[in-house]
Design an enzyme around this catalytic site. Structure first.
Site, PDB file in Angstrom:
ATOM      1  N   ASP A   1      -0.078 -10.355   0.284  1.00  8.02           N
ATOM      2  CA  ASP A   1       0.019 -10.330   1.752  1.00  8.02           C
ATOM      3  C   ASP A   1      -0.443 -11.655   2.376  1.00  8.02           C
ATOM      4  O   ASP A   1      -1.297 -11.662   3.277  1.00  8.02           O
ATOM      5  CB  ASP A   1      -0.851  -9.186   2.322  1.00  8.02           C
ATOM      6  CG  ASP A   1      -0.598  -7.855   1.634  1.00  8.02           C
ATOM      7  OD1 ASP A   1       0.561  -7.569   1.299  1.00  8.02           O
ATOM      8  OD2 ASP A   1      -1.568  -7.094   1.447  1.00  8.02           O
TER       9      ASP A   1
ATOM     10  N   GLU B   1       6.670  -2.436   7.527  1.00 10.22           N
ATOM     11  CA  GLU B   1       5.316  -3.011   7.614  1.00 10.22           C
ATOM     12  C   GLU B   1       5.431  -4.527   7.558  1.00 10.22           C
ATOM     13  O   GLU B   1       6.530  -5.081   7.589  1.00 10.22           O
ATOM     14  CB  GLU B   1       4.433  -2.488   6.472  1.00 10.22           C
ATOM     15  CG  GLU B   1       4.937  -2.874   5.079  1.00 10.22           C
ATOM     16  CD  GLU B   1       4.156  -2.217   3.950  1.00 10.22           C
ATOM     17  OE1 GLU B   1       3.292  -1.353   4.195  1.00 10.22           O
ATOM     18  OE2 GLU B   1       4.440  -2.554   2.776  1.00 10.22           O
TER      19      GLU B   1
HETATM   20  O1  FUB Z   1      -1.756  -4.768   0.535  1.00  8.07           O
HETATM   21  C1  FUB Z   1      -1.725  -3.432   0.981  1.00  8.07           C
HETATM   22  C2  FUB Z   1      -0.472  -3.164   1.707  1.00  8.07           C
HETATM   23  O2  FUB Z   1       0.634  -3.374   0.860  1.00  8.07           O
HETATM   24  C3  FUB Z   1      -0.216  -4.057   2.878  1.00  8.07           C
HETATM   25  O3  FUB Z   1      -0.955  -3.739   4.012  1.00  8.07           O
HETATM   26  C4  FUB Z   1       1.260  -3.869   3.018  1.00  8.07           C
HETATM   27  O4  FUB Z   1       1.871  -4.796   3.859  1.00  8.07           O
HETATM   28  C5  FUB Z   1       1.709  -3.956   1.590  1.00  8.07           C
HETATM   29  O5  FUB Z   1       1.869  -5.275   1.159  1.00  8.07           O
END
Ligand code: FUB
Length: 321
Positions: free
Chosen positions: A14, A224
């Site tokens: 991320d 997301e």
């Molecule tokens: O790293 C945990 C979660 O996985 C993140 O918040 C999302 O965007 C995905 O990458």
């Protein structure tokens, strides 16, 4: 893809990249080993601190500035320090981070530092009115700051359709059929960067006909990993499509939207998640992303990579010139 992991001594994911003091700083998640099996809740992403990394030049050595914020430092957090971001305003640096509170609800916290490499001192409570995951802070040329956030499924965005947390809505991970998809959120930040000014708003992502993308449109709808950047006066909102594993983008004339879907930035990588940032450094543009190549494909053990990206005359993002 041929890019190598930028960081090999720990697992990172991320990546939110920014240029501060003419260096690239990377604010990633710090992935850790766990016995928790993969599930749609994302319980296997059991991270508990953040490191900051920097590099002076593309291809140069990456410096690990160590732990800049740990779960034990944040009184409201119970677990899962997920994807962070950072911002600079009026001489201070801000780290935004999502985590579950003591009730298991994802909230967004803020921590403040004097230097881009941390450490960061967290506020004792999450940002009032914040919820869900994956904060991305964008400071516009006029100094106004915006916080983008949200994630469906394990990110709990589906629990916030009424403005209040509804635990019963969790299993309706997204609306079905032809109803509009759940939308990412945007909030204007107060000048102090630690509180929201006014209401949290939905950020509209439209197709070329001006219609909201549908929830059944898993190849294009928001899942997301919100990110905002601006190039030549155009605002680019990019995000992950989650279960179809694409990084996509949409463009608009205002940081508050609406945005029109433009296409894909990155095809699926090794591993379930895909999450990125885009930044300009010394007149070139770079995509930071992660995959699971270093761990041999373990979903919760990811590694940050970077590659140059390009824009054609129409402002479309391309992976080659
Ligand atoms: O790293 C945990 C979660 O996985 C993140 O918040 C999302 O965007 C995905 O990458």
């Amino acid at each position: 893809m041929s890019e190598q992991p930028l960081i090999k001594h720990i697992y990172t994911a991320d990546p939110s990249a920014h240029v501060f003091d003419n260096k690239i700083y990377i604010y990633p998640s710090h992935d850790v080993e766990t016995d928790i099996q993969d599930n749609d809740n994302g319980d296997q992403y059991a991270m508990n601190d953040y490191h900051v990394f920097s590099l002076d030049k593309v291809g140069g050595e990456v410096t690990d500035h160590g732990v800049v914020l740990a779960q034990a430092d944040v009184p409201w957090v119970s677990k899962q320090l997920w994807a962070p971001d950072a911002a600079f305003k009026d001489g201070k640096y801000y780290l935004y981070f999502p985590a579950r509170d003591k009730e298991g609800v994802f909230r967004i916290g803020v921590a403040v530092g004097e230097s881009p490499q941390g450490p960061f001192q967290p506020d004792p409570e999450p940002i009032p009115g914040s919820y869900s995951i994956d904060p991305a802070c964008f400071v516009d040329d006029d100094g106004k700051a915006y916080l983008y956030f949200g994630g469906i499924w394990g990110g709990q965005l589906q629990c916030w359709t009424t403005g209040k947390y509804d635990a019963k809505a969790y299993s309706n991970m997204e609306a079905s059929g032809d109803s509009p998809a759940l939308l990412p959120r945007v909030a204007v930040l107060e000048d102090g960067m630690r509180t929201i000014n006014g209401d949290v708003k939905e950020l509209e992502i439209l197709d070329v006909d001006g219609k909201l993308l549908h929830s059944s449109d898993h190849d294009r709808r928001f899942f997301e990993a919100a990110w905002m950047h601006k190039k030549d006066g155009t605002y680019y909102f990019s995000y992950s499509t989650g279960d179809t594993h694409y990084l996509c983008y949409a463009t608009g004339d205002s940081p508050l939207g609406p945005f029109t879907y433009r296409g894909r930035i990155l095809e699926p990588v090794l591993g379930w998640t895909t999450h990125h940032s885009i930044v300009e450094f010394q007149d070139k543009w770079y995509l930071f992303y992660h995959d699971c190549s270093l761990s041999g494909g373990v979903n919760h053990l990811r590694s940050v990579k970077m590659r140059e990206i390009y824009y054609n005359d129409s402002g479309e993002i391309k992976l080659s010139p």
